[in-house]
Design an enzyme around this catalytic site. Sequence first.
Site, short mmCIF file in Angstrom:
data_model
loop_
_atom_site.label_atom_id
_atom_site.label_comp_id
_atom_site.label_asym_id
_atom_site.label_seq_id
_atom_site.Cartn_x
_atom_site.Cartn_y
_atom_site.Cartn_z
CB CYS A 1 12.93 -11.03 12.12
SG CYS A 1 13.62 -12.26 11.00
CB CYS B 1 -0.95 0.00 1.19
SG CYS B 1 -0.15 0.30 2.79
CB CYS C 1 1.33 -2.78 6.51
SG CYS C 1 0.84 -1.14 5.92
#
Length: 198
Positions: free
Chosen positions: A155, A84, A130
């Site tokens: 990570c 996005c 996200c």
Amino acid sequence: MKLRLALLSALAAAFCIAQAEDKPKTDSKTMPKPEIVKSEDEWKKLLTPEQYQVTRMRGTERANGAAYAEFEKQGEGTYYCVCCGAELFTSNEKFHSGCGWPSFYDSSKAKGVLEKVDDSHGMHRIETVCKRCDAHLGHVFEGEGFKTPTDRRFCINGVALNFVPKGGEAPKLLELGSAAVQQKKDEVAKEGGVEVKK
């Protein structure tokens, strides 16, 4: 020393690949809903097969792969969500952990990374996604003894990141789809006490 690093990298790879098979269990009532909501077919049109597998199906890329080799070469800049366009990390938080995946000790000041409880595989971990589109990024680990300001290691799968060098133009944010916009309007109206007509 090289043998020890290779062994640790192989163990970390096996651990992360095994983890990717189960989706994290989270309490959906307490987690914010993503702003960007798309169908599986819409995501498949926007992403490469590997990006889709990692970000939408909560997979894990191979340790020490091409995305990691590219990450190691990158200098100053910003890392955005490949799905996005939201800002996630900067090179300021980047460090070399030796695990075979991109590592950061914190997310960027944009606060685009959300941490979710992940109790899959009989383990308690923290998944990173996200905040804007719920793309799976990786996991965050604490207390490993790295000499960083936070003693945390994000990570992250390299294919989930879009790197823009310092001074470059940030990617355009993926716009909210019309269904997502309407859903958000309905939620706001409902919270304001207005009855939503279907």
